[in-house]
Enzyme design. Sequence first.
Site, PDB file in Angstrom:
ATOM      1  N   THR A  63       0.845  -1.204   0.000  1.00 57.23           N
ATOM      2  CA  THR A  63       0.000   0.000   0.000  1.00 57.23           C
ATOM      3  C   THR A  63       0.882   1.256   0.000  1.00 57.23           C
ATOM      4  OG1 THR A  63      -0.066  -0.107   2.418  1.00 57.23           O
ATOM      5  CG2 THR A  63      -1.974  -0.979   1.238  1.00 57.23           C
ATOM      6  N   ALA A  64       2.189   1.070  -0.225  1.00 57.46           N
ATOM      7  CA  ALA A  64       3.112   2.219  -0.109  1.00 57.46           C
ATOM      8  C   ALA A  64       3.305   2.872  -1.478  1.00 57.46           C
ATOM      9  CB  ALA A  64       4.428   1.761   0.494  1.00 57.46           C
ATOM     10  N   ARG A  65       4.231   2.377  -2.247  1.00 59.70           N
ATOM     11  CA  ARG A  65       4.449   2.861  -3.605  1.00 59.70           C
ATOM     12  C   ARG A  65       4.899   1.692  -4.468  1.00 59.70           C
ATOM     13  NH1 ARG A  65       1.823   6.747  -2.481  1.00 59.70           N
ATOM     14  NH2 ARG A  65       2.436   8.942  -2.563  1.00 59.70           N
ATOM     15  N   ASP A 119      -2.145  -2.225  -3.993  1.00 59.70           N
ATOM     16  CA  ASP A 119      -2.948  -1.003  -4.193  1.00 59.70           C
ATOM     17  C   ASP A 119      -2.163   0.043  -4.976  1.00 59.70           C
ATOM     18  OD1 ASP A 119      -5.248   0.714  -3.665  1.00 59.70           O
ATOM     19  OD2 ASP A 119      -4.009   1.783  -2.216  1.00 59.70           O
ATOM     20  N   GLU A 159       1.414   3.244 -12.632  1.00 59.84           N
ATOM     21  CA  GLU A 159      -0.013   3.499 -12.439  1.00 59.84           C
ATOM     22  C   GLU A 159      -0.363   4.892 -12.970  1.00 59.84           C
ATOM     23  OE1 GLU A 159       0.008   3.252  -7.995  1.00 59.84           O
ATOM     24  OE2 GLU A 159      -0.648   5.336  -8.075  1.00 59.84           O
ATOM     25  N   HIS A 184      -5.091   2.268  -6.117  1.00 65.93           N
ATOM     26  CA  HIS A 184      -4.486   3.300  -5.235  1.00 65.93           C
ATOM     27  C   HIS A 184      -5.563   4.043  -4.435  1.00 65.93           C
ATOM     28  CE1 HIS A 184      -0.772   6.112  -4.789  1.00 65.93           C
ATOM     29  NE2 HIS A 184      -1.518   6.144  -3.708  1.00 65.93           N
ATOM     30  N   ILE A 185      -6.280   3.267  -3.604  1.00 67.25           N
ATOM     31  CA  ILE A 185      -7.370   3.864  -2.824  1.00 67.25           C
ATOM     32  C   ILE A 185      -7.112   3.774  -1.320  1.00 67.25           C
ATOM     33  CG2 ILE A 185      -9.175   3.608  -4.578  1.00 67.25           C
ATOM     34  CD1 ILE A 185     -10.088   1.042  -3.040  1.00 67.25           C
ATOM     35  N   GLY A 186      -5.846   3.620  -0.947  1.00 73.86           N
ATOM     36  CA  GLY A 186      -5.521   3.490   0.479  1.00 73.86           C
ATOM     37  C   GLY A 186      -6.144   4.588   1.336  1.00 73.86           C
ATOM     38  N   SER A 187      -6.104   5.813   0.873  1.00 70.66           N
ATOM     39  CA  SER A 187      -6.612   6.930   1.691  1.00 70.66           C
ATOM     40  C   SER A 187      -8.011   7.368   1.278  1.00 70.66           C
ATOM     41  CB  SER A 187      -5.642   8.113   1.587  1.00 70.66           C
ATOM     42  OG  SER A 187      -5.586   8.591   0.253  1.00 70.66           O
TER      43      SER A 187
HETATM   44  C1  DGY Z   1      -0.406   9.461  -0.181  1.00 67.79           C
HETATM   45  O1  DGY Z   1      -0.935  10.284   0.567  1.00 67.79           O
HETATM   46  O2  DGY Z   1       0.811   9.385  -0.338  1.00 67.79           O
HETATM   47  C2  DGY Z   1      -1.319   8.554  -0.940  1.00 67.79           C
HETATM   48  O3  DGY Z   1      -0.609   7.582  -1.608  1.00 67.79           O
HETATM   49  C3  DGY Z   1      -2.148   9.344  -1.913  1.00 67.79           C
HETATM   50  O4  DGY Z   1      -1.329  10.180  -2.632  1.00 67.79           O
END
Ligand code: DGY
Length: 322
Positions: free
Chosen positions: A238-240, A264, A269, A288-291
Amino acid sequence: MSAKPVILVTRKLPDAVEARLKRDFDPILNPTDQLYSADELIEMSAKADAILPCHTEKFTADVIARLPDNIRAIANFSVGYDHVDVDAARKKGLIVTNTPDVLSDATAEIAILLMLGAARRASEGERMVRAKQWKDWSPTFMVGTQVTGKRFGVIGMGRVGQVTANLARGFGMEIHYYNRKQLSADLECGATYHATVEDLLPHCDVLSIHCPATPETTGLLNAERLAMLPNDAIVVNTARGGVVNDDALIDALQSGKVYAAGLDVFNGEPDNIHKGYLQLENVFLLPHIGSATQETREGMGFRALDNLDAIFAGREPGDRVA
Ligand code: DGY
Protein backbone atom coordinates in the site's frame (compact mmCIF):
# COMPACT_ATOMS: atom_id res chain seq x y z
CA MET A 1 -7.76 44.53 3.81
CA SER A 2 -4.75 42.73 2.34
CA ALA A 3 -5.36 40.27 -0.51
CA LYS A 4 -5.64 36.62 0.41
CA PRO A 5 -2.84 34.31 -0.81
CA VAL A 6 -3.64 32.66 -4.14
CA ILE A 7 -3.47 28.88 -4.03
CA LEU A 8 -3.28 26.80 -7.20
CA VAL A 9 -5.24 23.61 -6.39
CA THR A 10 -4.40 20.96 -8.95
CA ARG A 11 -7.27 18.51 -8.41
CA LYS A 12 -10.92 18.56 -7.29
CA LEU A 13 -10.94 18.39 -3.50
CA PRO A 14 -13.74 17.42 -1.07
CA ASP A 15 -16.43 20.13 -0.78
CA ALA A 16 -15.61 20.93 2.85
CA VAL A 17 -11.94 21.45 1.97
CA GLU A 18 -12.79 23.70 -0.97
CA ALA A 19 -15.18 25.68 1.27
CA ARG A 20 -12.36 26.37 3.75
CA LEU A 21 -10.02 27.20 0.88
CA LYS A 22 -12.50 29.77 -0.43
CA ARG A 23 -12.96 31.23 3.05
CA ASP A 24 -9.28 31.63 3.90
CA PHE A 25 -7.50 31.89 0.54
CA ASP A 26 -8.08 32.89 -3.04
CA PRO A 27 -8.00 29.43 -4.67
CA ILE A 28 -7.66 28.55 -8.34
CA LEU A 29 -9.81 25.41 -8.30
CA ASN A 30 -10.07 22.55 -10.79
CA PRO A 31 -13.82 21.72 -10.87
CA THR A 32 -13.48 19.29 -13.80
CA ASP A 33 -10.57 17.50 -12.09
CA GLN A 34 -8.51 17.42 -15.27
CA LEU A 35 -4.91 16.28 -14.98
CA TYR A 36 -2.64 19.24 -15.77
CA SER A 37 0.55 18.86 -17.77
CA ALA A 38 3.77 20.30 -16.36
CA ASP A 39 3.52 23.19 -18.82
CA GLU A 40 -0.02 24.00 -17.70
CA LEU A 41 1.03 23.87 -14.04
CA ILE A 42 3.90 26.23 -14.67
CA GLU A 43 1.71 28.60 -16.66
CA MET A 44 -1.03 28.68 -13.99
CA SER A 45 1.59 29.17 -11.26
CA ALA A 46 2.27 32.64 -12.60
CA LYS A 47 -0.77 33.91 -10.68
CA ALA A 48 -0.34 31.86 -7.48
CA ASP A 49 1.54 32.16 -4.19
CA ALA A 50 1.51 28.43 -3.45
CA ILE A 51 0.47 25.13 -5.02
CA LEU A 52 -1.68 22.44 -3.40
CA PRO A 53 -0.98 19.34 -5.52
CA CYS A 54 -1.51 15.59 -5.23
CA HIS A 55 0.94 12.79 -6.01
CA THR A 56 -0.47 12.87 -9.56
CA GLU A 57 1.56 16.01 -10.34
CA LYS A 58 5.28 15.46 -10.75
CA PHE A 59 7.58 18.20 -9.50
CA THR A 60 10.84 17.11 -11.05
CA ALA A 61 13.95 19.26 -10.76
CA ASP A 62 13.14 20.65 -14.20
CA VAL A 63 9.55 21.58 -13.29
CA ILE A 64 10.71 23.16 -10.03
CA ALA A 65 13.37 25.18 -11.85
CA ARG A 66 10.69 26.50 -14.21
CA LEU A 67 8.25 27.51 -11.45
CA PRO A 68 7.96 31.29 -11.14
CA ASP A 69 9.53 32.94 -8.10
CA ASN A 70 6.14 34.03 -6.74
CA ILE A 71 5.51 30.39 -5.67
CA ARG A 72 6.50 30.06 -2.02
CA ALA A 73 5.29 26.59 -1.17
CA ILE A 74 4.12 23.20 -2.39
CA ALA A 75 1.59 21.99 0.20
CA ASN A 76 0.95 18.39 -0.83
CA PHE A 77 -2.34 16.58 -0.43
CA SER A 78 -0.49 13.32 0.29
CA VAL A 79 1.74 11.74 2.86
CA GLY A 80 4.12 10.47 0.18
CA TYR A 81 6.21 13.14 -1.49
CA ASP A 82 8.28 11.11 -3.90
CA HIS A 83 6.59 13.10 -6.70
CA VAL A 84 8.51 16.18 -5.54
CA ASP A 85 12.25 16.59 -5.95
CA VAL A 86 12.77 17.95 -2.45
CA ASP A 87 16.44 18.79 -3.00
CA ALA A 88 15.53 20.94 -5.98
CA ALA A 89 12.72 22.54 -3.96
CA ARG A 90 15.06 23.28 -1.07
CA LYS A 91 17.61 24.84 -3.43
CA LYS A 92 14.90 27.08 -4.88
CA GLY A 93 13.83 28.11 -1.37
CA LEU A 94 10.42 26.44 -1.65
CA ILE A 95 8.66 25.09 1.42
CA VAL A 96 7.27 21.58 0.89
CA THR A 97 4.77 19.92 3.24
CA ASN A 98 2.87 16.61 3.34
CA THR A 99 -0.15 15.19 5.22
CA PRO A 100 0.95 12.46 7.63
CA ASP A 101 -1.15 10.77 10.37
CA VAL A 102 -4.59 11.52 8.96
CA LEU A 103 -4.49 8.66 6.47
CA SER A 104 -2.93 5.97 8.64
CA ASP A 105 -6.21 4.28 9.63
CA ALA A 106 -7.67 4.30 6.11
CA THR A 107 -4.48 2.94 4.57
CA ALA A 108 -4.13 0.28 7.25
CA GLU A 109 -7.69 -0.84 6.54
CA ILE A 110 -6.82 -1.28 2.88
CA ALA A 111 -3.65 -3.21 3.75
CA ILE A 112 -5.75 -5.64 5.78
CA LEU A 113 -8.34 -5.86 2.99
CA LEU A 114 -5.53 -6.71 0.56
CA MET A 115 -4.09 -9.31 2.90
CA LEU A 116 -7.45 -11.01 3.34
CA GLY A 117 -8.41 -10.62 -0.31
CA ALA A 118 -5.14 -12.23 -1.39
CA ALA A 119 -5.30 -15.00 1.24
CA ARG A 120 -8.92 -15.90 0.53
CA ARG A 121 -8.89 -15.51 -3.26
CA ALA A 122 -11.44 -12.71 -3.10
CA SER A 123 -10.76 -11.31 -6.55
CA GLU A 124 -11.06 -14.71 -8.21
CA GLY A 125 -14.25 -15.53 -6.31
CA GLU A 126 -15.87 -12.18 -7.02
CA ARG A 127 -15.16 -12.46 -10.72
CA MET A 128 -16.56 -15.98 -10.78
CA VAL A 129 -19.86 -14.92 -9.17
CA ARG A 130 -20.27 -11.90 -11.47
CA ALA A 131 -19.54 -13.97 -14.57
CA LYS A 132 -22.16 -16.53 -13.47
CA GLN A 133 -19.45 -19.19 -13.49
CA TRP A 134 -20.15 -20.32 -9.93
CA LYS A 135 -21.56 -23.82 -10.41
CA ASP A 136 -20.92 -25.80 -7.28
CA TRP A 137 -19.74 -25.95 -3.68
CA SER A 138 -17.41 -28.63 -2.46
CA PRO A 139 -14.87 -29.07 0.35
CA THR A 140 -12.08 -28.39 -2.12
CA PHE A 141 -13.72 -25.42 -3.83
CA MET A 142 -11.97 -22.01 -3.67
CA VAL A 143 -9.77 -23.02 -0.76
CA GLY A 144 -7.42 -20.25 0.31
CA THR A 145 -5.02 -19.82 3.17
CA GLN A 146 -5.74 -18.58 6.69
CA VAL A 147 -3.83 -15.69 8.24
CA THR A 148 -4.98 -16.07 11.84
CA GLY A 149 -2.06 -16.83 14.12
CA LYS A 150 0.55 -16.42 11.38
CA ARG A 151 3.47 -13.99 11.21
CA PHE A 152 2.89 -10.47 9.88
CA GLY A 153 6.03 -8.69 8.68
CA VAL A 154 6.25 -4.96 8.13
CA ILE A 155 8.86 -3.09 6.11
CA GLY A 156 8.70 0.51 7.36
CA MET A 157 7.22 0.75 10.85
CA GLY A 158 6.13 4.39 10.60
CA ARG A 159 2.62 5.54 11.40
CA VAL A 160 0.82 3.43 8.78
CA GLY A 161 2.97 0.39 9.51
CA GLN A 162 2.20 0.64 13.23
CA VAL A 163 -1.56 0.97 12.73
CA THR A 164 -1.60 -1.92 10.25
CA ALA A 165 0.40 -4.09 12.65
CA ASN A 166 -2.13 -3.28 15.34
CA LEU A 167 -5.01 -4.42 13.13
CA ALA A 168 -3.08 -7.60 12.27
CA ARG A 169 -2.79 -8.29 16.02
CA GLY A 170 -6.57 -8.61 15.94
CA PHE A 171 -6.04 -11.78 13.89
CA GLY A 172 -3.68 -13.12 16.53
CA MET A 173 -0.75 -12.48 14.19
CA GLU A 174 2.80 -12.28 15.50
CA ILE A 175 4.38 -8.98 14.41
CA HIS A 176 7.88 -8.71 12.96
CA TYR A 177 9.31 -5.54 11.45
CA TYR A 178 12.21 -3.83 9.80
CA ASN A 179 12.64 -0.10 10.24
CA ARG A 180 15.69 2.13 9.92
CA LYS A 181 15.47 2.62 13.68
CA GLN A 182 14.09 0.26 16.30
CA LEU A 183 10.92 1.64 17.90
CA SER A 184 10.65 2.27 21.62
CA ALA A 185 9.07 -0.56 23.60
CA ASP A 186 5.76 1.29 23.99
CA LEU A 187 5.41 1.69 20.21
CA GLU A 188 6.75 -1.77 19.45
CA CYS A 189 3.99 -3.41 21.54
CA GLY A 190 5.87 -6.71 21.62
CA ALA A 191 6.78 -6.77 17.90
CA THR A 192 10.11 -8.34 16.99
CA TYR A 193 12.64 -5.97 15.43
CA HIS A 194 14.94 -7.10 12.63
CA ALA A 195 17.90 -4.88 11.85
CA THR A 196 17.87 -5.62 8.12
CA VAL A 197 15.21 -6.45 5.53
CA GLU A 198 17.07 -9.70 4.89
CA ASP A 199 16.74 -10.68 8.56
CA LEU A 200 13.03 -9.88 8.50
CA LEU A 201 11.97 -11.73 5.35
CA PRO A 202 12.22 -15.37 6.56
CA HIS A 203 9.77 -14.44 9.36
CA CYS A 204 6.98 -13.10 7.11
CA ASP A 205 4.00 -15.30 6.30
CA VAL A 206 2.52 -11.97 5.24
CA LEU A 207 4.83 -9.15 4.19
CA SER A 208 3.29 -5.68 4.19
CA ILE A 209 5.22 -2.79 2.66
CA HIS A 210 4.92 0.62 4.33
CA CYS A 211 8.21 2.37 3.61
CA PRO A 212 8.45 5.55 1.55
CA ALA A 213 9.63 5.47 -2.06
CA THR A 214 13.19 6.75 -2.09
CA PRO A 215 16.22 5.97 -4.24
CA GLU A 216 17.23 3.47 -1.50
CA THR A 217 13.89 1.60 -1.54
CA THR A 218 13.44 1.49 -5.33
CA GLY A 219 13.13 -2.16 -6.38
CA LEU A 220 13.80 -3.26 -2.79
CA LEU A 221 11.57 -6.31 -3.11
CA ASN A 222 13.58 -8.02 -5.85
CA ALA A 223 14.07 -11.66 -6.83
CA GLU A 224 16.85 -12.23 -4.33
CA ARG A 225 14.79 -10.91 -1.42
CA LEU A 226 11.56 -12.62 -2.53
CA ALA A 227 13.49 -15.91 -2.37
CA MET A 228 14.12 -15.22 1.34
CA LEU A 229 10.39 -15.30 2.17
CA PRO A 230 8.90 -18.53 3.52
CA ASN A 231 7.17 -20.57 0.82
CA ASP A 232 3.55 -19.50 0.30
CA ALA A 233 3.99 -16.02 1.75
CA ILE A 234 1.58 -13.22 0.90
CA VAL A 235 2.87 -9.83 -0.26
CA VAL A 236 0.88 -6.65 0.38
CA ASN A 237 1.81 -3.21 -0.93
CA THR A 238 0.00 0.00 0.00
CA ALA A 239 3.11 2.22 -0.11
CA ARG A 240 4.45 2.86 -3.61
CA GLY A 241 4.81 0.60 -6.64
CA GLY A 242 8.46 1.53 -7.01
CA VAL A 243 9.42 -0.47 -3.93
CA VAL A 244 8.61 -3.70 -5.81
CA ASN A 245 10.40 -5.20 -8.79
CA ASP A 246 7.35 -6.29 -10.81
CA ASP A 247 9.08 -8.91 -12.95
CA ALA A 248 10.44 -10.58 -9.82
CA LEU A 249 7.10 -10.55 -7.99
CA ILE A 250 5.23 -11.85 -11.02
CA ASP A 251 7.77 -14.69 -11.39
CA ALA A 252 7.34 -15.54 -7.70
CA LEU A 253 3.53 -15.50 -8.04
CA GLN A 254 3.69 -17.68 -11.14
CA SER A 255 6.07 -20.20 -9.61
CA GLY A 256 3.98 -20.40 -6.43
CA LYS A 257 6.87 -19.23 -4.23
CA VAL A 258 4.60 -16.35 -3.26
CA TYR A 259 1.07 -17.61 -2.61
CA ALA A 260 -0.70 -14.37 -3.52
CA ALA A 261 -0.27 -10.61 -3.54
CA GLY A 262 -2.57 -7.72 -2.63
CA LEU A 263 -1.51 -4.52 -4.36
CA ASP A 264 -2.95 -1.00 -4.19
CA VAL A 265 0.02 0.78 -5.79
CA PHE A 266 1.98 0.06 -8.95
CA ASN A 267 4.86 1.08 -11.10
CA GLY A 268 3.34 2.84 -14.11
CA GLU A 269 -0.01 3.50 -12.44
CA PRO A 270 -2.67 4.22 -13.41
CA ASP A 271 -2.69 3.07 -17.03
CA ASN A 272 0.65 1.42 -17.60
CA ILE A 273 0.92 -1.20 -14.87
CA HIS A 274 2.76 -4.45 -15.62
CA LYS A 275 0.47 -6.59 -17.78
CA GLY A 276 1.68 -9.70 -15.98
CA TYR A 277 -0.46 -8.83 -12.96
CA LEU A 278 -3.61 -8.70 -15.07
CA GLN A 279 -3.21 -12.30 -16.15
CA LEU A 280 -2.71 -13.75 -12.68
CA GLU A 281 -5.52 -15.21 -10.58
CA ASN A 282 -3.54 -14.96 -7.34
CA VAL A 283 -3.43 -11.18 -7.14
CA PHE A 284 -5.94 -8.84 -5.56
CA LEU A 285 -5.61 -5.45 -7.22
CA LEU A 286 -6.96 -2.07 -6.15
CA PRO A 287 -6.55 1.35 -7.82
CA HIS A 288 -4.49 3.30 -5.24
CA ILE A 289 -7.37 3.86 -2.82
CA GLY A 290 -5.52 3.49 0.48
CA SER A 291 -6.61 6.93 1.69
CA ALA A 292 -9.91 7.05 -0.19
CA THR A 293 -12.48 7.54 2.56
CA GLN A 294 -14.54 10.68 3.01
CA GLU A 295 -13.11 11.22 6.48
CA THR A 296 -9.52 10.79 5.41
CA ARG A 297 -9.69 12.84 2.22
CA GLU A 298 -11.17 15.71 4.26
CA GLY A 299 -8.49 15.18 6.90
CA MET A 300 -5.77 15.33 4.25
CA GLY A 301 -7.19 18.54 2.81
CA PHE A 302 -7.51 20.20 6.22
CA ARG A 303 -3.97 19.15 7.08
CA ALA A 304 -2.66 20.70 3.85
CA LEU A 305 -4.60 23.88 4.71
CA ASP A 306 -3.18 23.92 8.26
CA ASN A 307 0.26 23.90 6.64
CA LEU A 308 -0.68 26.74 4.28
CA ASP A 309 -2.20 28.73 7.18
CA ALA A 310 1.11 28.46 9.03
CA ILE A 311 3.22 29.34 6.00
CA PHE A 312 1.25 32.50 5.20
CA ALA A 313 1.12 33.51 8.87
CA GLY A 314 4.92 33.33 8.94
CA ARG A 315 4.96 30.26 11.21
CA GLU A 316 6.73 26.97 10.68
CA PRO A 317 4.28 24.48 9.11
CA GLY A 318 3.71 21.31 11.11
CA ASP A 319 4.50 18.94 8.27
CA ARG A 320 7.49 20.47 6.56
CA VAL A 321 9.57 18.03 4.53
CA ALA A 322 11.68 20.66 2.72
C1 DGY B 1 -0.41 9.46 -0.18
O1 DGY B 1 -0.94 10.28 0.57
O2 DGY B 1 0.81 9.38 -0.34
C2 DGY B 1 -1.32 8.55 -0.94
O3 DGY B 1 -0.61 7.58 -1.61
C3 DGY B 1 -2.15 9.34 -1.91
O4 DGY B 1 -1.33 10.18 -2.63
